[in-house]
Write a protein that holds these residues in place. Structure first.
Motif, PDB file in Angstrom:
ATOM      1  N   ASP A  36       0.796  -1.219   0.144  1.00  0.00           N
ATOM      2  CA  ASP A  36       0.027   0.025  -0.051  1.00  0.00           C
ATOM      3  C   ASP A  36       0.769   1.190   0.085  1.00  0.00           C
ATOM      4  OD1 ASP A  36      -2.105   1.943   0.156  1.00  0.00           O
ATOM      5  OD2 ASP A  36      -2.968   1.116   1.896  1.00  0.00           O
ATOM      6  N   ALA A  37       1.597   1.678  -1.131  1.00  0.00           N
ATOM      7  CA  ALA A  37       2.297   2.625  -1.269  1.00  0.00           C
ATOM      8  C   ALA A  37       1.599   3.960  -1.044  1.00  0.00           C
ATOM      9  CB  ALA A  37       3.105   2.811  -2.517  1.00  0.00           C
ATOM     10  N   ARG A  38       0.246   3.910  -1.329  1.00  0.00           N
ATOM     11  CA  ARG A  38      -0.547   5.195  -1.066  1.00  0.00           C
ATOM     12  C   ARG A  38      -0.629   5.604   0.278  1.00  0.00           C
ATOM     13  NH1 ARG A  38      -5.589   5.567  -5.377  1.00  0.00           N
ATOM     14  NH2 ARG A  38      -6.134   7.433  -3.544  1.00  0.00           N
ATOM     15  N   ALA A  39      -1.034   4.625   1.162  1.00  0.00           N
ATOM     16  CA  ALA A  39      -0.783   4.927   2.356  1.00  0.00           C
ATOM     17  C   ALA A  39       0.136   5.270   3.232  1.00  0.00           C
ATOM     18  CB  ALA A  39      -1.390   3.445   3.139  1.00  0.00           C
ATOM     19  N   VAL A  40       1.427   4.722   2.735  1.00  0.00           N
ATOM     20  CA  VAL A  40       2.631   5.176   3.199  1.00  0.00           C
ATOM     21  C   VAL A  40       2.966   6.467   2.704  1.00  0.00           C
ATOM     22  CG1 VAL A  40       5.330   4.896   2.747  1.00  0.00           C
ATOM     23  CG2 VAL A  40       3.652   2.920   2.891  1.00  0.00           C
ATOM     24  N   LEU A  41       2.588   7.025   1.495  1.00  0.00           N
ATOM     25  CA  LEU A  41       2.664   8.462   1.029  1.00  0.00           C
ATOM     26  C   LEU A  41       1.750   9.229   1.859  1.00  0.00           C
ATOM     27  CD1 LEU A  41       3.729   8.130  -2.549  1.00  0.00           C
ATOM     28  CD2 LEU A  41       5.320   8.358  -0.432  1.00  0.00           C
ATOM     29  N   SER A  42       0.642   8.788   2.059  1.00  0.00           N
ATOM     30  CA  SER A  42      -0.584   9.578   2.974  1.00  0.00           C
ATOM     31  C   SER A  42       0.053  10.091   4.254  1.00  0.00           C
ATOM     32  CB  SER A  42      -1.643   8.855   3.060  1.00  0.00           C
ATOM     33  OG  SER A  42      -2.323   8.787   1.663  1.00  0.00           O
ATOM     34  N   GLY A  43       0.645   9.141   4.865  1.00  0.00           N
ATOM     35  CA  GLY A  43       1.412   9.368   6.222  1.00  0.00           C
ATOM     36  C   GLY A  43       2.534  10.373   5.783  1.00  0.00           C
ATOM     37  N   LEU A  44       3.283  10.293   4.853  1.00  0.00           N
ATOM     38  CA  LEU A  44       4.355  11.266   4.613  1.00  0.00           C
ATOM     39  C   LEU A  44       3.763  12.683   4.464  1.00  0.00           C
ATOM     40  CD1 LEU A  44       7.409  11.232   4.248  1.00  0.00           C
ATOM     41  CD2 LEU A  44       6.927  11.178   1.702  1.00  0.00           C
ATOM     42  N   ARG A  45       2.679  12.658   3.729  1.00  0.00           N
ATOM     43  CA  ARG A  45       2.023  14.129   3.363  1.00  0.00           C
ATOM     44  C   ARG A  45       1.474  14.524   4.800  1.00  0.00           C
ATOM     45  NH1 ARG A  45      -1.961  14.788  -1.350  1.00  0.00           N
ATOM     46  NH2 ARG A  45      -2.794  12.979  -0.531  1.00  0.00           N
ATOM     47  N   TYR A  46       0.827  13.775   5.704  1.00  0.00           N
ATOM     48  CA  TYR A  46       0.485  14.293   7.003  1.00  0.00           C
ATOM     49  C   TYR A  46       1.876  14.812   7.932  1.00  0.00           C
ATOM     50  CZ  TYR A  46      -3.832  12.043   6.248  1.00  0.00           C
ATOM     51  OH  TYR A  46      -5.232  11.609   6.048  1.00  0.00           O
ATOM     52  N   ALA A  47       2.771  14.127   7.782  1.00  0.00           N
ATOM     53  CA  ALA A  47       4.092  14.537   8.507  1.00  0.00           C
ATOM     54  C   ALA A  47       4.644  15.801   7.845  1.00  0.00           C
ATOM     55  CB  ALA A  47       5.148  13.363   8.511  1.00  0.00           C
ATOM     56  N   GLY A  68      10.681   2.187  -6.092  1.00  0.00           N
ATOM     57  CA  GLY A  68      10.635   3.662  -6.572  1.00  0.00           C
ATOM     58  C   GLY A  68       9.664   3.824  -7.573  1.00  0.00           C
ATOM     59  N   ALA A  69       9.196   2.718  -8.527  1.00  0.00           N
ATOM     60  CA  ALA A  69       8.196   3.083  -9.485  1.00  0.00           C
ATOM     61  C   ALA A  69       6.882   2.993  -8.707  1.00  0.00           C
ATOM     62  CB  ALA A  69       8.384   1.949 -10.286  1.00  0.00           C
ATOM     63  N   ALA A  70       6.639   2.016  -7.851  1.00  0.00           N
ATOM     64  CA  ALA A  70       5.439   2.101  -7.133  1.00  0.00           C
ATOM     65  C   ALA A  70       5.038   3.309  -6.120  1.00  0.00           C
ATOM     66  CB  ALA A  70       5.371   0.966  -5.916  1.00  0.00           C
ATOM     67  N   LEU A  71       6.101   3.939  -5.896  1.00  0.00           N
ATOM     68  CA  LEU A  71       6.018   5.270  -4.780  1.00  0.00           C
ATOM     69  C   LEU A  71       5.801   6.243  -5.908  1.00  0.00           C
ATOM     70  CD1 LEU A  71       8.880   4.555  -2.353  1.00  0.00           C
ATOM     71  CD2 LEU A  71       6.356   5.024  -1.934  1.00  0.00           C
ATOM     72  N   THR A  72       6.409   6.479  -7.109  1.00  0.00           N
ATOM     73  CA  THR A  72       6.091   7.396  -8.014  1.00  0.00           C
ATOM     74  C   THR A  72       4.539   7.272  -8.422  1.00  0.00           C
ATOM     75  OG1 THR A  72       8.527   7.432  -8.889  1.00  0.00           O
ATOM     76  CG2 THR A  72       6.777   8.341 -10.357  1.00  0.00           C
ATOM     77  N   ARG A  73       3.929   6.094  -8.698  1.00  0.00           N
ATOM     78  CA  ARG A  73       2.861   6.146  -9.295  1.00  0.00           C
ATOM     79  C   ARG A  73       1.839   6.481  -8.310  1.00  0.00           C
ATOM     80  NH1 ARG A  73       4.504   1.102 -11.136  1.00  0.00           N
ATOM     81  NH2 ARG A  73       3.975   0.067  -8.914  1.00  0.00           N
ATOM     82  N   VAL A 121      14.386  12.687   8.479  1.00  0.00           N
ATOM     83  CA  VAL A 121      14.215  11.276   7.578  1.00  0.00           C
ATOM     84  C   VAL A 121      13.326  10.380   8.677  1.00  0.00           C
ATOM     85  CG1 VAL A 121      15.516   9.308   6.993  1.00  0.00           C
ATOM     86  CG2 VAL A 121      16.845  11.535   7.162  1.00  0.00           C
ATOM     87  N   VAL A 122      12.280   9.969   7.823  1.00  0.00           N
ATOM     88  CA  VAL A 122      11.325   8.975   8.594  1.00  0.00           C
ATOM     89  C   VAL A 122      11.440   7.716   7.703  1.00  0.00           C
ATOM     90  CG1 VAL A 122      10.188  10.965   9.313  1.00  0.00           C
ATOM     91  CG2 VAL A 122       9.714  10.100   6.849  1.00  0.00           C
ATOM     92  N   ASN A 123      10.644   6.836   8.382  1.00  0.00           N
ATOM     93  CA  ASN A 123      10.806   5.381   7.656  1.00  0.00           C
ATOM     94  C   ASN A 123       9.465   4.862   7.289  1.00  0.00           C
ATOM     95  OD1 ASN A 123       9.712   3.852   9.808  1.00  0.00           O
ATOM     96  ND2 ASN A 123      11.469   3.787  10.883  1.00  0.00           N
ATOM     97  N   VAL A 124       9.348   3.944   6.305  1.00  0.00           N
ATOM     98  CA  VAL A 124       8.255   3.432   5.667  1.00  0.00           C
ATOM     99  C   VAL A 124       7.337   3.088   6.745  1.00  0.00           C
ATOM    100  CG1 VAL A 124       7.180   1.747   4.318  1.00  0.00           C
ATOM    101  CG2 VAL A 124       9.351   2.828   3.627  1.00  0.00           C
ATOM    102  N   GLU A 125       7.388   2.027   7.770  1.00  0.00           N
ATOM    103  CA  GLU A 125       6.645   1.804   8.789  1.00  0.00           C
ATOM    104  C   GLU A 125       6.066   2.854   9.651  1.00  0.00           C
ATOM    105  OE1 GLU A 125       5.851  -1.426  12.245  1.00  0.00           O
ATOM    106  OE2 GLU A 125       7.532  -1.416  11.266  1.00  0.00           O
ATOM    107  N   THR A 126       6.756   3.746  10.121  1.00  0.00           N
ATOM    108  CA  THR A 126       6.414   4.908  10.961  1.00  0.00           C
ATOM    109  C   THR A 126       5.289   5.622   9.791  1.00  0.00           C
ATOM    110  OG1 THR A 126       8.378   5.070  11.972  1.00  0.00           O
ATOM    111  CG2 THR A 126       6.894   7.097  12.208  1.00  0.00           C
ATOM    112  N   MET A 127       5.493   5.929   8.625  1.00  0.00           N
ATOM    113  CA  MET A 127       4.634   6.651   7.960  1.00  0.00           C
ATOM    114  C   MET A 127       3.461   6.120   7.849  1.00  0.00           C
ATOM    115  SD  MET A 127       5.908   9.820   7.527  1.00  0.00           S
ATOM    116  CE  MET A 127       6.408   9.387   9.592  1.00  0.00           C
ATOM    117  N   LEU A 128       3.265   4.707   7.657  1.00  0.00           N
ATOM    118  CA  LEU A 128       2.229   3.728   7.561  1.00  0.00           C
ATOM    119  C   LEU A 128       1.262   3.983   8.812  1.00  0.00           C
ATOM    120  CD1 LEU A 128       0.437   2.056   5.691  1.00  0.00           C
ATOM    121  CD2 LEU A 128       1.835   0.253   6.677  1.00  0.00           C
ATOM    122  N   ARG A 129       2.154   3.940   9.808  1.00  0.00           N
ATOM    123  CA  ARG A 129       1.336   3.918  11.230  1.00  0.00           C
ATOM    124  C   ARG A 129       0.720   5.331  11.382  1.00  0.00           C
ATOM    125  NH1 ARG A 129       1.027  -1.240  12.870  1.00  0.00           N
ATOM    126  NH2 ARG A 129       3.332  -2.484  12.245  1.00  0.00           N
TER     127      ARG A 129
END
Length: 181
Positions: A36-47, A68-73, A121-129
């Motif tokens: 779920d790259a979208r959820a990870v990036l949603s967390g990044l956007r909140y942060a 990288g391709a999944a995150l770009t999409r 710098v933040v990690n993937v799991e933290t942004m998902l959380r």
């Protein structure tokens, strides 16, 4: 470095998503991005919103271009700007200082925190959380673990309750721990 302190920092202009697995057998970042790259990036956007960061970068290993391709999409689907950069495959690739060096070309002084140069710098799991906490009110009571062992087969990523004993996890996965371990 505790997430609450990171998200309370001031003067942050660049937020880097560390999607690099530091150890060669760890797979939880890849599993979360694939799932779920979208959820990870949603967390990044909140942060980023909390920090006031305007530059978002995802750091991935060159050996994992599919991440990288999944995150770009996902960024395109979310309508957010995201630069995807690669970092060295050499150990300690996932170390935050190495990520900053490779992503920004900036060598962070040994005695400095990344916030001193306007970077977090933040990690993937933290942004998902973060995403799950904001959108669904989920507390952080579990963590992702990669499990691997000789003769076990491919790595397995499991979301387990915080405090789970290794012996219990291995038993649940059918892994026998040698007595000398």
């Amino acid at each position: 470095y505790p997430t609450a302190q990171k998200l309370a920092s001031t003067g942050i202009h660049t937020l880097i998503l560390n999607a690099v697995e530091c150890e060669p057998l760890i797979e939880q970042n890849a599993a979360e991005i694939t799932r779920d790259a979208r959820a990870v990036l949603s967390g990044l956007r909140y942060a980023a919103s909390l920090l006031g960061a305007t530059t978002l970068i995802a750091a991935v290993k060159p050996s994992r271009p599919e991440l990288g391709a999944a995150l770009t999409r996902a960024a395109a689907q979310l309508g957010m700007g995201l630069d995807v950069g690669t970092v060295s495959d050499d150990y300690p690739a996932g170390d935050h200082r190495a990520v900053i060096r490779d992503a920004l070309g900036t060598l962070l002084p040994v005695d400095a925190r990344s916030s001193s140069i306007g970077v977090s710098v933040v990690n993937v799991e933290t942004m998902l959380r973060v995403e799950r906490a904001v959108t669904a009110g989920h507390p952080v009571i579990t963590t992702d673990l990669t499990v691997t062992a000789p003769d076990f087969g491919p790595q397995v990523v499991r979301d387990v309750p915080v405090g789970t004993h290794l012996v219990d996890l291995c038993e649940a996965l059918g892994v026998t721990i040698p007595p000398e371990a």
